[in-house]
Design a protein around this motif. Structure first.
Motif, short mmCIF file in Angstrom:
data_model
loop_
_atom_site.label_atom_id
_atom_site.label_comp_id
_atom_site.label_asym_id
_atom_site.label_seq_id
_atom_site.Cartn_x
_atom_site.Cartn_y
_atom_site.Cartn_z
N GLN A 43 -11.98 -12.02 -3.25
CA GLN A 43 -11.81 -11.25 -2.00
C GLN A 43 -10.54 -10.41 -2.03
O GLN A 43 -9.52 -10.80 -2.59
CB GLN A 43 -11.77 -12.21 -0.82
CG GLN A 43 -11.67 -11.53 0.53
CD GLN A 43 -11.63 -12.52 1.69
OE1 GLN A 43 -11.42 -13.72 1.50
NE2 GLN A 43 -11.81 -12.02 2.89
N SER A 44 -10.61 -9.25 -1.39
CA SER A 44 -9.47 -8.36 -1.21
C SER A 44 -9.22 -8.23 0.29
O SER A 44 -10.15 -7.99 1.05
CB SER A 44 -9.79 -6.99 -1.82
OG SER A 44 -8.77 -6.08 -1.52
N VAL A 45 -7.95 -8.40 0.69
CA VAL A 45 -7.61 -8.37 2.11
C VAL A 45 -6.41 -7.45 2.32
O VAL A 45 -5.41 -7.54 1.59
CB VAL A 45 -7.27 -9.79 2.63
CG1 VAL A 45 -6.87 -9.75 4.09
CG2 VAL A 45 -8.42 -10.74 2.41
N ASP A 46 -6.51 -6.56 3.32
CA ASP A 46 -5.37 -5.74 3.73
C ASP A 46 -4.66 -6.46 4.87
O ASP A 46 -5.29 -6.88 5.84
CB ASP A 46 -5.83 -4.36 4.19
CG ASP A 46 -6.30 -3.51 3.04
OD1 ASP A 46 -5.78 -3.69 1.91
OD2 ASP A 46 -7.19 -2.66 3.24
N ALA A 69 3.04 -1.13 8.20
CA ALA A 69 2.92 -1.08 6.74
C ALA A 69 1.81 -2.03 6.33
O ALA A 69 1.59 -3.06 6.98
CB ALA A 69 4.23 -1.49 6.09
N PHE A 70 1.09 -1.68 5.27
CA PHE A 70 -0.01 -2.52 4.81
C PHE A 70 0.26 -3.06 3.42
O PHE A 70 0.80 -2.37 2.55
CB PHE A 70 -1.32 -1.73 4.79
CG PHE A 70 -1.89 -1.48 6.14
CD1 PHE A 70 -2.69 -2.43 6.75
CD2 PHE A 70 -1.60 -0.31 6.82
CE1 PHE A 70 -3.21 -2.20 8.02
CE2 PHE A 70 -2.11 -0.08 8.08
CZ PHE A 70 -2.92 -1.03 8.69
N GLU A 97 0.82 -1.21 0.00
CA GLU A 97 0.00 0.00 0.00
C GLU A 97 0.86 1.27 0.00
O GLU A 97 0.38 2.32 -0.36
CB GLU A 97 -0.95 0.01 1.20
CG GLU A 97 -2.02 -1.07 1.14
CD GLU A 97 -3.00 -0.83 0.01
OE1 GLU A 97 -3.65 0.22 -0.02
OE2 GLU A 97 -3.09 -1.72 -0.87
N GLN A 98 2.10 1.16 0.41
CA GLN A 98 3.03 2.27 0.39
C GLN A 98 4.31 1.75 -0.26
O GLN A 98 4.65 0.59 -0.11
CB GLN A 98 3.32 2.80 1.80
CG GLN A 98 3.91 1.78 2.76
CD GLN A 98 2.91 0.73 3.23
OE1 GLN A 98 1.88 1.08 3.76
NE2 GLN A 98 3.19 -0.53 3.00
N THR A 99 4.99 2.60 -1.01
CA THR A 99 6.22 2.15 -1.65
C THR A 99 7.40 2.23 -0.68
O THR A 99 8.33 1.44 -0.77
CB THR A 99 6.54 2.97 -2.91
OG1 THR A 99 6.59 4.35 -2.55
CG2 THR A 99 5.50 2.74 -3.97
N SER A 100 7.35 3.19 0.26
CA SER A 100 8.43 3.31 1.23
C SER A 100 7.93 4.07 2.46
O SER A 100 6.89 4.72 2.43
CB SER A 100 9.63 4.04 0.62
OG SER A 100 9.29 5.37 0.31
#
Length: 194
Positions: free
Chosen positions: A149-152, A103-104, A89-92
């Motif tokens: 399904q989408s999971v974080d 971090a996700f 979800e984040q590059t850095s």
């Protein structure tokens, strides 16, 4: 004088040597089979304790002290033989040594049936593996993702302040945490949708 007659039950010296050699060979064989079965878990434990080969360690609690020195942690996400879309979800993130960060990662099952998979991880540079510590992670546990399904998935981590003191990591300002999802070994492999 009559010759000494040996009883049929008493083994000759040659038979005793052969039995002893047979027992030694059997013990060595059993030891080698046991070592083969134990090698994977022992190697994994060794890597987690020492950070060898970029393996990230697990921690029970974050350090009390937080340093003013910071590093950039980059995130990488991959899949092997799975109908998943797996992304960070984040590059850095900029993280101070000793600071706890989260971090996700997001995984999407693109198939029409549930898929069970497992994520493995490593850290680059390899020398940073011993200082990159996870407090909470989705790795090394089977994850079953439903059809469509989408999971974080969160990772709670910190970089040990000792990172700045080690001659192999001193001066390094960037760490890459890489995850790869594989099919779970005991689950049937899913085929991607066409």
């Amino acid at each position: 004088m009559s010759p000494t007659v040996r009883s049929k039950r008493e083994p000759t010296p040659q038979q005793r040597r052969n039995r002893k050699l047979g027992l030694i060979c059997t013990a060595v064989f059993c030891g080698m089979v046991g070592a083969a079965y134990a090698s994977v878990p022992l190697y994994r434990m060794f890597c987690q304790v020492t950070g060898f080969d970029g393996t990230v360690g697990r921690a029970e609690a974050a350090p009390v002290a937080v340093s003013n020195q910071a590093v950039t942690v980059r995130f990488d996400a991959n899949t092997r033989e799975l109908p998943f879309t797996f992304t960070a979800e984040q590059t850095s993130q900029e993280v101070r040594l000793g600071e706890t960060k989260i971090a996700f990662f997001r995984v999407v099952n693109n198939s029409d049936k549930p898929v069970t998979a497992r994520a493995t991880f490593n850290v680059v540079p390899e020398q940073a593996g011993g200082y990159f510590k996870k407090l909470q992670c989705f790795c090394f546990n089977d994850q079953t993702i439903g059809a469509g399904q989408s999971v974080d998935m969160p990772v709670l981590y910190f970089v040990d302040p000792k990172f700045a003191e080690d001659f192999e990591t001193r001066g390094k300002r960037e760490i890459t945490l890489s995850y790869t999802f594989f099919p779970a070994t005991d689950a049937p492999a899913a085929t991607p949708q066409s």
